[in-house]
Write an enzyme that holds these catalytic residues in place. Structure first.
Site: not given
Ligand code: 13P
Length: 244
Positions: A9-11, A89, A91, A161, A167, A207, A228-229
């Site tokens: 997930n590149w966000k 998600h 967010e 999640e 993050g 994470s 994510g990251g």
């Molecule tokens: P991180 O891997 O950066 O913690 O993000 C997870 C995430 O929200 C994937 O959708």
């Protein structure tokens, strides 16, 4: 048999050229959806055509079409060549006030337009501290996806999640994650039957990185990750895929 999967997930990261460069580096990786911003979808889907990587949107509208300036419909997502959409998600829930009802509609429209859905659930820190994580994920499932038919359910992948782990560098321990994944699977079994529950892919996100992935993915109810990251760096994402 459920599918093991590591999805990215590149966000809101990478401009179009950077996204194309990253997708090019990932091209040989097998069977992994990558979630990209809307404007990357068509280009990245074209680039990855013929590879086993699937492209995912990170959102879609809760309306079919019409006067909703700035929105992107499920049909538009599908027309880019994307095959998945990430919905629910934290967010989106937190910063864009996406409600259970709105998400139910997004899921319905995504499936009706032939997209597969990666549906995210998970509790915030205060809920975990109060021991309420099970009731939170249950309400999220009941509020948005447990109204689906058994046939529709086949196109749902779940992603647990915990918001406190996203993050933050604070990963759920394998024991914490396994416990709630098993609970989530038991809820799916109650709703759709044991066989459907066994076939449901449940990803862990928060994470998750190249160091902790193998231990998490070794748990019986953790079928992969939503990253994510670490999905923004080809080397790290490929190492997580290798840990699957
Ligand atoms: P991180 O891997 O950066 O913690 O993000 C997870 C995430 O929200 C994937 O959708």
């Amino acid at each position: 048999m459920r599918t093991k999967m590591v999805a990215g997930n590149w966000k809101m990261n990478k401009n179009l050229q950077e996204g194309v460069a990253l997708a090019t580096e990932l091209k040989e990786a097998v069977k992994n959806p990558i979630g990209t911003p809307f404007i990357h979808l068509a280009t990245v889907a074209e680039l990855l055509k013929g590879s086993a990587i699937k492209v995912a949107a990170e959102n879609c509208a809760d309306h079919e079409k019409g006067a909703y300036t700035g929105e992107v419909s499920a049909e538009m997502v599908k027309s880019t060549g994307a095959e998945y959409v990430i919905l629910g998600h934290s967010e989106r829930r937190q910063y864009y006030a996406e409600s259970y009802e709105m998400l139910a509609e997004k899921v319905r429209l995504a499936l009706a337009n032939g997209l597969k859905v990666i549906f995210c659930i998970g509790e915030v820190k205060e809920e975990r501290e109060a021991g309420k994580q099970n009731e939170v994920v249950k309400a999220q499932l009941e509020g948005s996806v447990f109204g689906l038919s058994a046939e529709e359910w086949k196109n749902i992948t779940l992603a647990y999640e915990p918001v406190w782990a996203i993050g933050t560098g604070l990963t759920a321990t394998p024991a914490q994650a396994e416990e709630i994944h098993a609970y989530i699977r038991s809820l799916v079994a109650e709703k759709y039957g044991k066989e459907a529950a066994e076939d449901t892919t449940i990803l862990y996100g928060g994470s998750c990185n190249e160091k902790n992935a193998a231990e998490l993915f070794a748990c019986p109810d953790i079928d992969g990750g939503l990253i994510g990251g670490a999905a923004l760096v080809a080397e790290k994402f490929l190492a997580i895929i290798a840990a699957r």
